[in-house]
Design a protein around this motif. Structure first.
Motif, short mmCIF file in Angstrom:
data_model
loop_
_atom_site.label_atom_id
_atom_site.label_comp_id
_atom_site.label_asym_id
_atom_site.label_seq_id
_atom_site.Cartn_x
_atom_site.Cartn_y
_atom_site.Cartn_z
N LYS A 36 0.84 -1.21 0.00
CA LYS A 36 0.00 0.00 0.00
C LYS A 36 0.88 1.26 0.00
O LYS A 36 0.65 2.19 -0.78
N ASN A 37 1.90 1.26 0.87
CA ASN A 37 2.75 2.45 0.97
C ASN A 37 3.50 2.74 -0.32
O ASN A 37 3.77 3.89 -0.65
N GLY B 174 1.68 5.06 -2.41
CA GLY B 174 1.43 6.40 -1.85
C GLY B 174 -0.04 6.78 -1.91
O GLY B 174 -0.92 5.98 -1.60
N ASN B 175 -0.29 8.00 -2.39
CA ASN B 175 -1.67 8.50 -2.40
C ASN B 175 -2.53 7.90 -3.52
O ASN B 175 -3.67 8.28 -3.70
N TRP B 176 -1.95 6.98 -4.29
CA TRP B 176 -2.77 6.30 -5.31
C TRP B 176 -3.73 5.30 -4.67
O TRP B 176 -4.73 4.94 -5.26
N LYS C 253 -6.17 4.79 -1.69
CA LYS C 253 -6.81 5.57 -0.64
C LYS C 253 -7.51 4.72 0.41
O LYS C 253 -7.81 5.18 1.50
N ASP D 222 -8.65 5.78 -8.54
CA ASP D 222 -9.15 7.13 -8.82
C ASP D 222 -10.63 7.11 -9.18
O ASP D 222 -11.07 7.82 -10.08
N SER E 255 -11.75 7.19 -13.70
CA SER E 255 -10.40 7.66 -13.40
C SER E 255 -9.93 8.68 -14.43
O SER E 255 -10.30 8.61 -15.60
N ARG F 2 -6.57 9.03 -14.62
CA ARG F 2 -5.19 8.59 -14.85
C ARG F 2 -5.05 7.97 -16.24
O ARG F 2 -6.02 7.48 -16.81
N GLU G 275 -10.50 17.57 -9.47
CA GLU G 275 -9.20 16.93 -9.35
C GLU G 275 -8.34 17.37 -10.53
O GLU G 275 -8.85 17.51 -11.64
N ASP H 14 -4.57 16.27 -12.26
CA ASP H 14 -3.48 15.30 -12.17
C ASP H 14 -2.37 15.69 -13.13
O ASP H 14 -2.64 15.96 -14.31
N PRO I 182 3.27 7.04 -7.66
CA PRO I 182 4.12 7.63 -6.62
C PRO I 182 5.31 6.76 -6.21
O PRO I 182 6.26 7.27 -5.62
#
Lengths: 124, 457
Positions: free
Chosen positions: A46-47, A50-52, A54, A77, A83, A85, B362, B364, B376
């Motif tokens: 998960k880390n 990052g913020n991807w 939630k 997202d 999304s 992305r 949002e 991006d 990230p």
């Protein structure tokens, strides 16, 4: 022990369902599978994103396939059709996880040098 | 005595997949069933938009041309076809296929259609009964998305497709079923497995799951030694050879490229799976952790041992709803300092959006060549990149707001950092769709599931 990225010896595939991504990581033998079970926690995965990611991350052990299946909620997202992305279906979560490293005994690492992943530049 | 072994071939893994592999196995003719999985959550949304424009559409546009090629081969070799390409309008799809078969002179061919998955007209009913509460994933109340609803479909299982086969269907057209049902139904029909034989049913689901994404079992999207996959340019799709006891072998046409090994199979086994001990389908809840894979060599892999437990009392409903628009733009920067230039451009865009007081839900910023796909977790590049593309995407409430973004980009070629090329620039806004999922008791759905069959004249 040496730190090896998973790309040196693992397979990984990801898929989407709604706003959840699952990433399955496969070890090639029992020794490496045990190392994955010990080292590759749901939190680490998960880390990495990052913020991807939630929502919560959960890990399932699949010993018959020597695999760990990570289920990452709130990871897309909003989901494939929502999304903004580029990788709206999360296809690249699998490959991305192969960056993570785990400690491997030298002796075990030797076995994989010169193996199939070596040829394509995975092992240095 | 039924067939000793039933051969089911995969024809399509999504709307847009290549028809070549299906054509090849159809011409060889050594199959009993050819099954398609044309639908994803995204596909239903596309088809719902098609139907909104033209009430006679709403099924996949490749259905008719594909059937035109395959139906004569189906008659010649005696295989049957199953497809969920009916999408949001299976009745119209059935009529179109019937017409096609008729034009081809395939008299007597029987085309069946399964309906009842589309529950748009029953939403008020469901809401009154209080069964559409909160989204299974994030708790969004159904009432908040209802006015933006585009489609609402319940995932049906294999049994309605089996019913169509029992009525003599040569072609079975449906809308939303589980992906694996299109592949499993032939087994239930041929072997007459009891509906509570949870282990054999689970083997059937496993087989369907391994076939439903076409080449993902035969060397496509394979993360192992993908560079060794032979003839990827004409990759074959999986074929399952299933025995009456549920054991099956996955292989492919020897005439086509691809690779079937333990490694290609296991990747697909967990594709889009959550809890592998509880893969829930309308027909059975499967435990994939009991499955055994045996590599028989020469592109033959055997799967045995999948187990399961009783089917659930509720079926999954997925509803799609409109959720704003995406605007996006893409521009490239060259060496030297490509990444720094792209980052500078991003900061200029950010300031300009702020100064104009444009409000987006949002924004991006992604850098192609660095982190647009990896996210990230990708470290900043250690070496200087030779070129980088900046992609900016926004989530807007209206199409107009989404479109505005693009106008900020062309001036950057003269007003911004040096060396901007590849100005793919503005892209048309795209409507975004949310997916709401919940459970509906099967007793509210199954009495409405209908199978209709018509003989071609």
């Amino acid at each position: 022990m040496i730190e090896w990225p998973l790309r040196n010896f693992c397979q990984a595939r990801s898929g989407d369902k709604g706003n959840t991504v699952n990433v399955a990581v496969f070890a090639p033998d029992d020794v490496l599978y045990d190392i994955l079970v010990r080292e590759l926690t749901a939190d680490r995965v998960k880390n990495h994103f990052g913020n991807w990611v939630k929502g919560p991350a959960r890990r399932y052990e699949v010993p018959n396939l020597r695999a760990l299946n990570f289920v990452l909620q709130g990871a897309l997202d909003g989901g494939g059709s929502r999304s903004i992305r580029i990788d709206n279906l999360g296809k690249c979560f699998g490959p991305a996880i192969l960056r993570l490293t785990v400690p491997i005994p030298e002796k075990v690492a030797q076995r994989y040098k010169g193996g199939p992943y070596h040829e394509f530049g995975g092992i240095h | 005595m039924r067939n000793h072994v039933v051969r089911v071939a995969a024809a399509q893994g999504f709307y847009g997949d290549s028809p070549e592999a299906a054509m090849a196995v159809a011409q060889e003719g050594n199959i009993d069933y050819l099954s398609f999985d044309a639908l994803s959550e995204l596909t239903l949304a596309i088809l719902a938009k098609d139907q909104a424009k033209n009430s006679r559409m709403g099924y996949t546009k490749d259905l008719v041309p594909t059937m035109r090629s395959l139906l004569p081969l189906a008659r010649r070799h005696g295989f049957k076809l199953l497809t969920n390409a009916g999408g949001i309008n299976p009745e119209a799809a059935m009529n179109a296929v019937w017409e096609t078969a008729s034009q081809l002179g395939l008299k007597g061919m029987k085309i069946a259609v399964v309906t009842g998955d589309d529950v748009r007209s029953r939403i008020s009913d469901f809401m009154e009964q209080g069964i559409l509460g909160e989204d299974l994933e994030d708790g969004t109340p159904f009432s908040t998305i209802r006015q933006n609803l585009l489609f609402a479909n319940v995932y049906l299982g294999s049994w309605p497709l089996v019913q169509a086969l029992r009525m003599g269907a040569d072609v079975v057209i449906s809308g939303r079923t589980t992906d694996s049902a299109q592949f499993m139904a032939p087994l239930l029909y041929e072997f007459e497995w009891p509906s509570d034989d949870w282990s054999r049913l689970s083997q059937g689901v496993m087989m369907g799951h391994l076939l439903e994404c076409s080449a993902q079992s035969t060397g496509g999207n394979f993360s192992g030694n993908w560079w060794d996959v032979p003839n990827m340019d004409e990759i074959g799709y999986p074929i399952a050879e299933v025995a009456e006891n549920g054991a099956f072998v996955v292989t492919k046409s020897p005439q086509r490229g691809g690779l079937v090994t333990q490694d290609t199979i296991k990747e697909q086994m967990l594709y889009e799976i959550h809890d592998p001990r509880a893969y829930i389908t309308p027909d059975v809840i499967c435990d994939f952790t009991t499955a055994q894979i045996r590599d028989l060599g020469a592109d033959h892999v055997e799967i045995t041992g999948t187990t399961g437990r009783p089917a659930p009392n509720a079926l999954k409903m997925v509803a799609g709803y409109t959720a704003g628009y995406m605007g996006q733009a893409l521009i490239g920067y060259c060496w030297p300092d490509a990444l720094k230039k792209a980052e500078k451009a991003a900061s200029l865009i950010q300031s300009q959006i702020a100064r104009r007081q444009w409000h987006y839900d949002e924004i991006d910023y992604a850098y192609l060549g660095w982190n647009s796909l990896g996210g990230p977790g990708v470290p900043r590049p250690g070496e200087e990149l030779d070129e980088v593309y900046l992609r900016v995407s926004v989530r807007a409430k209206t199409s107009e707001d989404a479109a505005k973004l693009g106008r900020l980009f062309p001036p950057l070629s003269l007003d911004g950092p040096p060396g901007m090329g590849g100005g793919a620039g503005m892209q048309a806004p795209r409507q975004l769709l949310g997916m709401w999922s919940g459970l509906v008791p099967r007793t509210l759905v199954e009495p409405h599931v209908k199978v209709r069959i018509e003989e071609v004249e």
